[in-house]
Motif scaffolding. Sequence first.
Motif, short mmCIF file in Angstrom:
data_model
loop_
_atom_site.label_atom_id
_atom_site.label_comp_id
_atom_site.label_asym_id
_atom_site.label_seq_id
_atom_site.Cartn_x
_atom_site.Cartn_y
_atom_site.Cartn_z
N ARG A 79 0.84 -1.20 0.00
CA ARG A 79 0.00 0.00 0.00
C ARG A 79 0.87 1.25 0.00
NH1 ARG A 79 -1.62 3.58 3.83
NH2 ARG A 79 -3.65 4.62 3.47
N SER A 80 1.89 1.27 0.86
CA SER A 80 2.78 2.42 0.93
C SER A 80 3.48 2.65 -0.40
CB SER A 80 3.81 2.22 2.04
OG SER A 80 4.71 3.31 2.10
N TYR A 81 3.94 1.57 -1.05
CA TYR A 81 4.61 1.70 -2.35
C TYR A 81 3.66 2.28 -3.38
CZ TYR A 81 7.86 -1.80 -0.35
OH TYR A 81 8.75 -2.50 0.44
N ALA A 82 2.44 1.74 -3.44
CA ALA A 82 1.48 2.20 -4.44
C ALA A 82 1.16 3.68 -4.28
CB ALA A 82 0.20 1.36 -4.35
N LEU A 83 0.94 4.11 -3.04
CA LEU A 83 0.62 5.51 -2.79
C LEU A 83 1.80 6.42 -3.15
CD1 LEU A 83 -1.26 5.19 0.62
CD2 LEU A 83 -2.27 5.67 -1.62
N ALA A 84 3.02 5.98 -2.81
CA ALA A 84 4.21 6.79 -3.08
C ALA A 84 4.47 6.91 -4.58
CB ALA A 84 5.43 6.20 -2.38
N LEU A 85 4.31 5.81 -5.30
CA LEU A 85 4.51 5.83 -6.76
C LEU A 85 3.48 6.75 -7.42
CD1 LEU A 85 5.15 2.02 -7.26
CD2 LEU A 85 6.82 3.82 -7.75
N ALA A 86 2.24 6.66 -6.96
CA ALA A 86 1.19 7.51 -7.52
C ALA A 86 1.43 8.98 -7.21
CB ALA A 86 -0.17 7.07 -6.97
N GLU A 87 1.93 9.26 -6.02
CA GLU A 87 2.20 10.64 -5.63
C GLU A 87 3.26 11.28 -6.53
OE1 GLU A 87 2.93 13.20 -1.51
OE2 GLU A 87 3.58 11.12 -1.62
N LEU A 88 4.17 10.45 -7.06
CA LEU A 88 5.20 10.94 -7.96
C LEU A 88 4.76 10.92 -9.42
CD1 LEU A 88 8.45 9.43 -6.40
CD2 LEU A 88 7.62 11.78 -6.27
N GLY A 89 3.48 10.58 -9.66
CA GLY A 89 2.94 10.71 -11.00
C GLY A 89 2.69 9.43 -11.76
N ALA A 90 3.07 8.27 -11.21
CA ALA A 90 2.86 7.02 -11.91
C ALA A 90 1.38 6.61 -11.86
CB ALA A 90 3.71 5.90 -11.29
N ALA A 91 0.91 5.99 -12.95
CA ALA A 91 -0.38 5.30 -12.93
C ALA A 91 -0.12 3.93 -12.32
CB ALA A 91 -0.94 5.18 -14.33
N VAL A 92 -0.96 3.50 -11.38
CA VAL A 92 -0.66 2.31 -10.59
C VAL A 92 -1.77 1.27 -10.68
CG1 VAL A 92 -0.03 1.42 -8.31
CG2 VAL A 92 0.66 3.73 -8.97
N VAL A 93 -1.39 0.05 -11.04
CA VAL A 93 -2.27 -1.10 -10.91
C VAL A 93 -2.06 -1.67 -9.51
CG1 VAL A 93 -2.82 -3.41 -11.74
CG2 VAL A 93 -2.22 -1.61 -13.38
N VAL A 94 -3.10 -1.60 -8.71
CA VAL A 94 -3.03 -2.04 -7.32
C VAL A 94 -3.54 -3.48 -7.26
CG1 VAL A 94 -3.83 -1.62 -4.96
CG2 VAL A 94 -3.39 0.32 -6.49
N ASN A 95 -2.61 -4.41 -7.15
CA ASN A 95 -2.97 -5.83 -7.16
C ASN A 95 -3.05 -6.38 -5.75
OD1 ASN A 95 -1.38 -8.70 -6.92
ND2 ASN A 95 -3.03 -8.76 -8.42
N ASP A 96 -4.13 -7.07 -5.44
CA ASP A 96 -4.25 -7.74 -4.14
C ASP A 96 -5.45 -8.68 -4.18
OD1 ASP A 96 -4.46 -8.33 -1.25
OD2 ASP A 96 -3.08 -6.65 -1.04
N LEU A 97 -5.24 -9.92 -3.76
CA LEU A 97 -6.37 -10.85 -3.64
C LEU A 97 -7.23 -10.53 -2.43
CD1 LEU A 97 -4.84 -14.36 -4.48
CD2 LEU A 97 -6.35 -12.98 -5.89
N GLY A 98 -6.63 -9.87 -1.46
CA GLY A 98 -7.38 -9.53 -0.25
C GLY A 98 -7.59 -10.70 0.68
N GLY A 99 -6.74 -11.73 0.57
CA GLY A 99 -6.84 -12.88 1.45
C GLY A 99 -6.26 -12.59 2.82
N ASP A 100 -6.37 -13.60 3.71
CA ASP A 100 -5.81 -13.42 5.04
C ASP A 100 -4.30 -13.68 5.02
OD1 ASP A 100 -5.41 -16.19 5.05
OD2 ASP A 100 -7.13 -16.59 6.34
#
Length: 299
Positions: free
Chosen positions: A22-43
């Motif tokens: 999550r931290s990586y995705a937010l930081a990359l987006a803040e610097l202008g990257a379009a981000v595919v946020v991948n997660d199955l959402g499992g435990d």
Amino acid sequence: MPEHRLDGRVAIVTGAGRGLGRSYALALAELGAAVVVNDLGGDLYGAGRDPSPAQSVVTEIIANGGKALVSGHDVADWNDAREMIAMAVETFGGLHILVNNAGILRDKLFANMSEEEWDAVIRVHLKGHAGPSRHAMEYWRGESKAGKEVSASIVHTSSLAGLVGSFGQANYASAKLAVVGLSRTLALEGKKYGVRSNAVSPSARTRIETSLKPPPEGVFDVFSPDNVSPLICWLALADCPATGQVFQAYGNRIEVIAPSTIEVDLTTHGRWRIEDIDKELSHRLPKLPQLGDFVEGLP
């Protein structure tokens, strides 16, 4: 607002619904990257599916003016990994950054570990890095052969467990050291196509590492996931020079680890004899590193 040094670049971050991802995705987006946020959402053990963690990250990125998309693909499934790469390209027009971060735990003493507990962790941590990387490499090779300039970056997630071992985590440690081998190989193979590959071992608070408690208010949070994100973003830059490296990141420190260093180099006349090995080598064996050796002197 920060300088948008990643404008025009497209990133995939796996396991990005919580913690480090999550931290990586937010930081990359803040610097202008379009981000595919991948997660199955499992435990924590990889069971179940829930799109809401990934959707929450996407919603936050879009609310801040960025571009993002949810991916519920299983990165350890070859076909799903291919579809995820294709979705990024079709939606955002390309792919430049792949951050392999997804992981689970099945901790058990090795003498008690089941085959399923071994396979499940190797599948997510190793095959879950290999699948997206395989199809991303194919895409970038095609772009390069078509005459397009490629400045791509793969970031693999390793761990101190893989570098020094970890009690009760033979499956996890094995996968994380294998990730280093994968990363270094892709650095060699990707060079001609404009692809860099590096591994990062983060020491940070996540769902997997729950023993690292937050400090009192006003004290620098050594194990905040946000401490690792600047390194990930630097590796994502088009002009970043690093490739084939292994980094350890925690708190305000970044270390470059060289596992190929030869610490002892002995020769003899002809073939070694057991008694000579005992005499010459026994007292020269390097001290095995411990986890604490990498975090000594933290603020």
